[in-house]
Enzyme design. Sequence first.
Site, PDB file in Angstrom:
ATOM      1  CD1 TRP A  73      -3.617   0.860   1.015  1.00 57.94           C
ATOM      2  CD2 TRP A  73      -1.776   2.200   1.581  1.00 57.94           C
ATOM      3  NE1 TRP A  73      -3.792   1.853   0.976  1.00 57.94           N
ATOM      4  CE2 TRP A  73      -3.402   2.889   1.653  1.00 57.94           C
ATOM      5  CE3 TRP A  73      -0.988   2.886   2.339  1.00 57.94           C
ATOM      6  CZ2 TRP A  73      -3.773   4.224   1.944  1.00 57.94           C
ATOM      7  CZ3 TRP A  73      -1.499   4.167   2.513  1.00 57.94           C
ATOM      8  CH2 TRP A  73      -3.441   5.058   2.562  1.00 57.94           C
ATOM      9  CG  ASN A  99       3.330  -2.614   7.255  1.00 60.48           C
ATOM     10  OD1 ASN A  99       3.321  -1.928   7.206  1.00 60.48           O
ATOM     11  ND2 ASN A  99       3.016  -3.657   8.409  1.00 60.48           N
ATOM     12  N   GLY A 100       5.929  -0.097   7.241  1.00 64.91           N
ATOM     13  CA  GLY A 100       5.590   1.379   7.799  1.00 64.91           C
ATOM     14  C   GLY A 100       6.377   2.330   7.549  1.00 64.91           C
ATOM     15  CD  GLU A 468     -19.414   1.069   9.768  1.00 62.45           C
ATOM     16  OE1 GLU A 468     -19.277   2.211   9.740  1.00 62.45           O
ATOM     17  OE2 GLU A 468     -19.228   0.004   9.022  1.00 62.45           O
ATOM     18  CE  LYS A 472     -18.747  -0.113   5.480  1.00 60.33           C
ATOM     19  NZ  LYS A 472     -17.987  -1.257   6.892  1.00 60.33           N
ATOM     20  CD  GLU A 475     -15.519   1.847   4.003  1.00 63.84           C
ATOM     21  OE1 GLU A 475     -13.867   1.186   4.871  1.00 63.84           O
ATOM     22  OE2 GLU A 475     -16.317   0.773   4.418  1.00 63.84           O
ATOM     23  CG  HIS A 491     -29.056  23.439  10.850  1.00 64.34           C
ATOM     24  ND1 HIS A 491     -30.392  24.215  10.962  1.00 64.34           N
ATOM     25  CD2 HIS A 491     -29.523  22.570  11.329  1.00 64.34           C
ATOM     26  CE1 HIS A 491     -30.724  23.951  12.415  1.00 64.34           C
ATOM     27  NE2 HIS A 491     -30.963  22.781  12.174  1.00 64.34           N
ATOM     28  CE  LYS A 584     -10.720  -6.299   7.795  1.00 63.48           C
ATOM     29  NZ  LYS A 584     -11.359  -5.535   8.143  1.00 63.48           N
TER      30      LYS A 584
HETATM   31  C1  G6P Z   1      -9.352   1.120   7.547  1.00 58.27           C
HETATM   32  C2  G6P Z   1     -10.420   0.256   7.393  1.00 58.27           C
HETATM   33  C3  G6P Z   1     -11.216   0.292   8.063  1.00 58.27           C
HETATM   34  C4  G6P Z   1     -11.562   0.080   9.832  1.00 58.27           C
HETATM   35  C5  G6P Z   1     -10.638   0.929  10.107  1.00 58.27           C
HETATM   36  C6  G6P Z   1     -10.103   0.714  11.442  1.00 58.27           C
HETATM   37  O1  G6P Z   1      -9.598   2.530   7.494  1.00 58.27           O
HETATM   38  O2  G6P Z   1     -10.628   0.126   5.832  1.00 58.27           O
HETATM   39  O3  G6P Z   1     -12.326  -0.398   7.658  1.00 58.27           O
HETATM   40  O4  G6P Z   1     -12.954   0.358  10.225  1.00 58.27           O
HETATM   41  O5  G6P Z   1      -9.238   1.050   9.429  1.00 58.27           O
HETATM   42  O6  G6P Z   1      -9.414  -0.219  12.002  1.00 58.27           O
HETATM   43  P1  G6P Z   1      -9.997  -1.149  13.073  1.00 58.27           P
HETATM   44  O7  G6P Z   1      -8.954  -1.733  12.765  1.00 58.27           O
HETATM   45  O8  G6P Z   1      -8.849  -0.432  14.333  1.00 58.27           O
HETATM   46  O9  G6P Z   1     -10.935  -1.054  13.597  1.00 58.27           O
END
Ligand code: G6P
Length: 589
Positions: A73, A99-100, A468, A472, A475, A491, A584
């Site tokens: 990523w 990673n990081g 939420e 969804k 995303e 408003h 994720k």
């Molecule tokens: C990312 C994922 C989301 C998730 C968020 C927080 O943005 O795409 O789906 O809600 O991280 O992740 P966590 O593992 O801390 O719930």
Amino acid sequence: MCGIIAYHGPRNATEIIVKGLKTLEYRGYDSWGVAIKNNDKDFTIKKIVGKITESTDVDGMPKSNIGIGHTRWATHGGVSEKNSHPHLSNSGKIAVVHNGIIENYQEQRDFLIKQGFKFESETDTEIIPNTIEYHMNRGYDFIDAAKRSLNHINGQFAIVVMHSQHNQIVAIRKEAPLVIGVGKKEFFIASDIPAFLDYTKQVIFLEENDLAIIDNEDLSIFNFKENLVVNRKTTSIDWDAEQAKKGDFDHYLMKEISEQADVISKVVSLPAKQIKDIANEIREAQGIFFVACGTSAHSCMNGMYLFSKTAKTHVNFCVASEFEYFTHFLNKKSLVIAISQSGETADTLAAIRVAKERGAKVISIVNVMGSSIMRASHKTILQGAGPEICVLSTKAYTSQIAILSLIAHELAGQQEEGRSKLKELIRYIYYLTSKAMRDHIKELSERLRYTQHIYLIGRGLQHPTALEAALKIKEVSYIHAEAYAGGELKHGTIALIDKGTPCIVFTSDRTEKEIMSNASELKARGAYIIGVGPKNNELFDFYIKVREAEDLNSICQIIPMQILAYQLALLRGCDPDKPRNLAKSVTVK
Ligand code: G6P
């Protein structure tokens, strides 16, 4: 955010790594790559831009017992083959996946350039193999050079390194996840457990600043902060390899949506004592803060309403990335409740760190055992939702709400009643994910597939549901969706409502009167109204019946919206499991 997998053992490393990368792809899918150690003591490298497909096979790649792989990523440097991992040192003998973030990479790069090193990529990663090589050129052996390099690298990272002329693999963890799978005379190293779940359930969670050396059949761990060799215990994981597979489903998203009844029954069987203990901590605290990111932040908002109504307990909520600006109020009596599916989200971890610095107590609700957030907390409730692979969080969300509802009930002295309410819901949740419901929502998704904007409103507990649901839809279908508390749209945003603008209205017995008056305001501007709730209404152009479940409305009403998002993604040709630009587990701030 970026997935790492490495293997050292008697099997074919190439096969294990490619398979592991497919499993880990939810951590990033801009590009992928592998480095396989050849018997003739160099590497075979393969790097591809884009997702690793189901059909990628290992034909043509060498068989080997040692290798590393990475799915990226992008952070530093664009999406390109040359920026893909593994990265090699100038001599080509040291290969690294990472990673990081390396914070001082520019400085270190300048230093290495002065020493005659050349760089091919725009990444921060490339300084790692070259810093190790720099130390090897000065006479240190591979392991010592890797250790010494850590004095020159700042940031948060998980790194795996191998050398073409050594049989060792070095794995380093500093504020980014890395676990070791322990098999029979074999080791796996990965960002996340599902990557090797087919082979072993025995896991060692590396601690912060651990440097693990796998040398044939031996594993030794050295903590570079404490400067000593350490022992880390092996834990047996109760996840099943099958849980991390799609089974009969086309996509993880639909599989995980369908698992929500089982996930709620897991919450029902959480020990009463554990819920009591957490409730006692809440009772004793002075100042309670919920922190989280993304979908888990919406769970927190649900918690805020649930605690207020059911438990008559005030809690503050803050998205984790903003928490550091509110810490003036934290002290030894404060309690921070961190919620996270992955247990690795960098902003949530940072919030925990700040809270602990101020002496606050930290309780977490997480899905992944052994995760960083779990280890950074004083106490944890494990969600037990099983591996969530799709980038969109669905089952973890409803499980978090169920746990918060149990705690709220315990605070009100009604834990058993809370448990019974959840239990009663299980059969209904099966219905909500049934074919009948899916077919009904399909009709709606066909109507909405070409729309550019959707607005969503709800009051009380339906407000986080609206937020939420909008998340969804955005995303995964890339339709612009915006949610508001029912009273807020007028408003400002109502200026955008035009003839046919789709507006989703979440209702409940408690909020019906007020939310329907907000719906009328929209209808008067020509909106196409979609109602979700216990009662139909003449204002609705489309209606999704979801029975009244009071405090648990949030669990029931989000499920049809998850299905809607899934179906919109399919109709619009989007990948339901791997939406563009997302990952994720977000392990960078
Ligand atoms: C990312 C994922 C989301 C998730 C968020 C927080 O943005 O795409 O789906 O809600 O991280 O992740 P966590 O593992 O801390 O719930």
